[in-house]
Write an enzyme that holds these catalytic residues in place. Sequence first.
Site, PDB file in Angstrom:
ATOM      1  N   LYS A 149      10.045  60.937 107.589  1.00  0.00           N
ATOM      2  CA  LYS A 149      10.487  60.583 106.230  1.00  0.00           C
ATOM      3  C   LYS A 149       9.691  61.320 105.166  1.00  0.00           C
ATOM      4  O   LYS A 149      10.147  61.426 104.016  1.00  0.00           O
ATOM      5  CB  LYS A 149      10.360  59.071 106.001  1.00  0.00           C
ATOM      6  CG  LYS A 149      11.480  58.239 106.634  1.00  0.00           C
ATOM      7  CD  LYS A 149      11.328  56.767 106.255  1.00  0.00           C
ATOM      8  CE  LYS A 149      12.365  55.883 106.943  1.00  0.00           C
ATOM      9  NZ  LYS A 149      12.108  54.451 106.680  1.00  0.00           N
ATOM     10  N   ASP A 170      11.153  48.057 115.084  1.00  0.00           N
ATOM     11  CA  ASP A 170      11.387  48.612 113.745  1.00  0.00           C
ATOM     12  C   ASP A 170      12.487  47.851 113.018  1.00  0.00           C
ATOM     13  O   ASP A 170      12.350  47.494 111.850  1.00  0.00           O
ATOM     14  CB  ASP A 170      11.759  50.100 113.877  1.00  0.00           C
ATOM     15  CG  ASP A 170      11.955  50.775 112.526  1.00  0.00           C
ATOM     16  OD1 ASP A 170      11.217  50.436 111.582  1.00  0.00           O
ATOM     17  OD2 ASP A 170      12.835  51.653 112.428  1.00  0.00           O
ATOM     18  N   HIS A 205      15.509  62.496 109.655  1.00  0.00           N
ATOM     19  CA  HIS A 205      14.069  62.175 109.722  1.00  0.00           C
ATOM     20  C   HIS A 205      13.579  62.050 111.163  1.00  0.00           C
ATOM     21  O   HIS A 205      12.412  62.327 111.454  1.00  0.00           O
ATOM     22  CB  HIS A 205      13.712  60.926 108.905  1.00  0.00           C
ATOM     23  CG  HIS A 205      13.996  59.613 109.575  1.00  0.00           C
ATOM     24  ND1 HIS A 205      15.242  59.040 109.610  1.00  0.00           N
ATOM     25  CD2 HIS A 205      13.183  58.745 110.243  1.00  0.00           C
ATOM     26  CE1 HIS A 205      15.189  57.877 110.258  1.00  0.00           C
ATOM     27  NE2 HIS A 205      13.949  57.676 110.655  1.00  0.00           N
ATOM     28  N   HIS A 224       6.510  56.383 113.885  1.00  0.00           N
ATOM     29  CA  HIS A 224       7.946  56.528 114.162  1.00  0.00           C
ATOM     30  C   HIS A 224       8.707  57.162 113.003  1.00  0.00           C
ATOM     31  O   HIS A 224       9.645  57.916 113.210  1.00  0.00           O
ATOM     32  CB  HIS A 224       8.577  55.184 114.576  1.00  0.00           C
ATOM     33  CG  HIS A 224       8.601  54.154 113.489  1.00  0.00           C
ATOM     34  ND1 HIS A 224       7.541  53.300 113.266  1.00  0.00           N
ATOM     35  CD2 HIS A 224       9.542  53.815 112.577  1.00  0.00           C
ATOM     36  CE1 HIS A 224       7.853  52.486 112.256  1.00  0.00           C
ATOM     37  NE2 HIS A 224       9.060  52.789 111.816  1.00  0.00           N
ATOM     38  N   HIS A 243      13.593  56.619 118.119  1.00  0.00           N
ATOM     39  CA  HIS A 243      13.618  55.226 117.650  1.00  0.00           C
ATOM     40  C   HIS A 243      14.937  54.818 117.000  1.00  0.00           C
ATOM     41  O   HIS A 243      15.141  53.646 116.726  1.00  0.00           O
ATOM     42  CB  HIS A 243      12.417  54.919 116.732  1.00  0.00           C
ATOM     43  CG  HIS A 243      12.490  55.526 115.363  1.00  0.00           C
ATOM     44  ND1 HIS A 243      12.248  56.861 115.120  1.00  0.00           N
ATOM     45  CD2 HIS A 243      12.779  54.987 114.153  1.00  0.00           C
ATOM     46  CE1 HIS A 243      12.379  57.110 113.833  1.00  0.00           C
ATOM     47  NE2 HIS A 243      12.705  55.987 113.221  1.00  0.00           N
TER      48      HIS A 243
HETATM   49  P1  C2E Z   1      14.353  51.184 107.514  1.00  0.00           P
HETATM   50  O1  C2E Z   1      14.635  50.552 106.197  1.00  0.00           O
HETATM   51  O2  C2E Z   1      12.942  51.093 108.024  1.00  0.00           O
HETATM   52  O3  C2E Z   1      15.319  50.577 108.568  1.00  0.00           O
HETATM   53  C1  C2E Z   1      15.187  50.807 109.938  1.00  0.00           C
HETATM   54  C2  C2E Z   1      16.415  50.374 110.674  1.00  0.00           C
HETATM   55  O4  C2E Z   1      16.582  48.948 110.550  1.00  0.00           O
HETATM   56  C3  C2E Z   1      17.705  50.976 110.175  1.00  0.00           C
HETATM   57  O5  C2E Z   1      17.931  52.255 110.733  1.00  0.00           O
HETATM   58  C4  C2E Z   1      18.733  49.959 110.687  1.00  0.00           C
HETATM   59  O6  C2E Z   1      18.961  50.138 112.068  1.00  0.00           O
HETATM   60  C5  C2E Z   1      17.994  48.653 110.506  1.00  0.00           C
HETATM   61  N1  C2E Z   1      18.332  48.074 109.198  1.00  0.00           N
HETATM   62  C6  C2E Z   1      17.604  48.035 108.072  1.00  0.00           C
HETATM   63  N2  C2E Z   1      18.250  47.404 107.073  1.00  0.00           N
HETATM   64  C7  C2E Z   1      19.437  47.015 107.573  1.00  0.00           C
HETATM   65  C8  C2E Z   1      20.563  46.299 107.027  1.00  0.00           C
HETATM   66  O7  C2E Z   1      20.581  45.885 105.859  1.00  0.00           O
HETATM   67  N3  C2E Z   1      21.627  46.076 107.861  1.00  0.00           N
HETATM   68  C9  C2E Z   1      21.623  46.515 109.150  1.00  0.00           C
HETATM   69  N4  C2E Z   1      22.690  46.252 109.933  1.00  0.00           N
HETATM   70  N5  C2E Z   1      20.575  47.214 109.698  1.00  0.00           N
HETATM   71  C10 C2E Z   1      19.515  47.443 108.906  1.00  0.00           C
HETATM   72  P2  C2E Z   1      18.906  53.262 109.977  1.00  0.00           P
HETATM   73  O8  C2E Z   1      20.156  52.550 109.531  1.00  0.00           O
HETATM   74  O9  C2E Z   1      19.081  54.430 110.869  1.00  0.00           O
HETATM   75  O10 C2E Z   1      18.118  53.685 108.690  1.00  0.00           O
HETATM   76  C11 C2E Z   1      16.986  54.497 108.768  1.00  0.00           C
HETATM   77  C12 C2E Z   1      16.272  54.521 107.463  1.00  0.00           C
HETATM   78  O11 C2E Z   1      17.128  55.077 106.474  1.00  0.00           O
HETATM   79  C13 C2E Z   1      15.916  53.135 106.914  1.00  0.00           C
HETATM   80  O12 C2E Z   1      14.686  52.724 107.469  1.00  0.00           O
HETATM   81  C14 C2E Z   1      15.828  53.419 105.432  1.00  0.00           C
HETATM   82  O13 C2E Z   1      14.595  54.024 105.078  1.00  0.00           O
HETATM   83  C15 C2E Z   1      16.916  54.439 105.218  1.00  0.00           C
HETATM   84  N6  C2E Z   1      18.200  53.828 104.800  1.00  0.00           N
HETATM   85  C16 C2E Z   1      19.205  53.447 105.607  1.00  0.00           C
HETATM   86  N7  C2E Z   1      20.263  53.035 104.862  1.00  0.00           N
HETATM   87  C17 C2E Z   1      19.901  53.145 103.568  1.00  0.00           C
HETATM   88  C18 C2E Z   1      20.566  52.892 102.299  1.00  0.00           C
HETATM   89  O14 C2E Z   1      21.720  52.457 102.240  1.00  0.00           O
HETATM   90  N8  C2E Z   1      19.873  53.133 101.147  1.00  0.00           N
HETATM   91  C19 C2E Z   1      18.584  53.603 101.203  1.00  0.00           C
HETATM   92  N9  C2E Z   1      17.952  53.817 100.052  1.00  0.00           N
HETATM   93  N10 C2E Z   1      17.930  53.861 102.378  1.00  0.00           N
HETATM   94  C20 C2E Z   1      18.592  53.635 103.541  1.00  0.00           C
HETATM   95 FE    FE Z   2      13.374  55.604 111.255  1.00  0.00          FE
HETATM   96 FE    FE Z   3      10.377  52.027 110.102  1.00  0.00          FE
END
Ligand code: C2E
Ligand code: FE
Ligand code: FE
Length: 373
Positions: free
Chosen positions: A235, A315, A260, A231, A286
């Site tokens: 990245k 996820d 991504h 998925h 996703h």
């Molecule tokens: P990921 O860390 O694998 O997170 C996947 C999804 O889980 C996120 O999609 C979001 O829907 C949910 N999620 C993860 N952590 C949180 C959280 O603390 N609060 C909430 N409400 N939801 C959360 P999303 O937001 O589209 O992010 C996609 C990817 O982008 C993330 O995958 C991560 O790799 C990156 N990412 C997102 N926000 C940040 C950030 O603020 N800082 C960094 N370094 N990476 C981020």
């Molecule tokens: Fe993703």
């Molecule tokens: Fe993931």
Amino acid sequence: MKKHARSLDANEILQLIFVYMTEVSSLRNYDDVIIVLANMGRALTSADRCTVWVVSDDKKKIWTKVAHGIESIELPIDSGVVGKSIINGEKIIIDDVYLDDRFNQEIDRKTGYLTKSMMVIPMFDNDDEIIGAFQVINSTSETGVFDRRDMERLMLSSTYAAETIVSAKLTQEIEETQKEVVFTMGAIGESRSKETGNHVKRVAEYSKILALACGLPMEQAELLKAASPMHDIGKIAIPDAVLNKPGRFDEEERVIMDSHAELGFGMIKNSKRPLLKAAAIVAYQHHEKWDGSGYPRGLKEEEIHIFGRITALADVFDALGSDRCYKKAWEDEKIFTLFKEESGKHFDPKLVDLFFNHLDKFLDVRDKFKDEF
Ligand code: C2E
Ligand code: FE
Ligand code: FE
Ligand code: SIN
Ligand code: SIN
């Protein structure tokens, strides 16, 4: 057992072959093909029974290929007449097995069936490696025994069956290889973002649980399980400074990261393989949300493929429960509260219900594939 059936003439033989080959051509499954070929072998030789024996991968055992619902028999490779045929690579015709010390009387004793005449033909693959044997038992012809002509007729079935078995093994090998490659690609993608390989393993398992729970057939559930580790493959094209930023994103970084999904889709969208097609759907969808507020396309409800809806939930459940470079893992209660709030918003409400109904299974998987530090 039918006694004294008339021998089949050439016309009847051709007709039989035509009927069975028509049936074979409608089948999609190698095991079913073997069963039909066994029936054809039995009919062509006027036998009461026909059994297809297959040599195990470690070459220590032979086992019977049987129709769904019947129990397979397993024997050491050198046992009985079939064993002799397989070990020596020879065709065997016996008029009365009870006068032959190669015969293993054990099976008759167990099944209560009385074997008399028998014919066995070994099967080889393209490299002349033994792969099994075709066996017919108890001729129902006037003579009550098998002859050379029966043997030639049985060869028709056994040659085709050997090819079927070789193809089945090859297909299995290719499918296993594909799964491994896809999983490894997914794991590589995750490893750059410092998430462990266990993240993709857990997402794969969660996805399968949800797929089965919402009524998808096992085949689809297995396909999604194999595809979902991809998925986040997109990245790998996201710069390190963004991907591994230790804090929250600003708006510009957010836009870069959101690409991504589309990037991942672009990498695999041209494949015609079912596994990669499924992976392309998952990579693309996703981050779509049930209420249409997701990305990249803002699809909503059932416009989002069920694979996309399932992986979205799997996820996020895993991401929230894990430490990330930008946040700490959440407590379970906080995760559950968010899932209830997001039911019908981020997530398909039906899937959220199924998630809570099968919560024990999710927690088992999380426990089994824990991150180790
Ligand atoms: P990921 O860390 O694998 O997170 C996947 C999804 O889980 C996120 O999609 C979001 O829907 C949910 N999620 C993860 N952590 C949180 C959280 O603390 N609060 C909430 N409400 N939801 C959360 P999303 O937001 O589209 O992010 C996609 C990817 O982008 C993330 O995958 C991560 O790799 C990156 N990412 C997102 N926000 C940040 C950030 O603020 N800082 C960094 N370094 N990476 C981020
Ligand atoms: Fe993703
Ligand atoms: Fe993931
Ligand atoms: C057939 O299988 O149709 C012919 C032989 C038999 O019934 O025993
Ligand atoms: C044997 O071939 O002697 C054992 C297997 C069988 O009877 O079906």
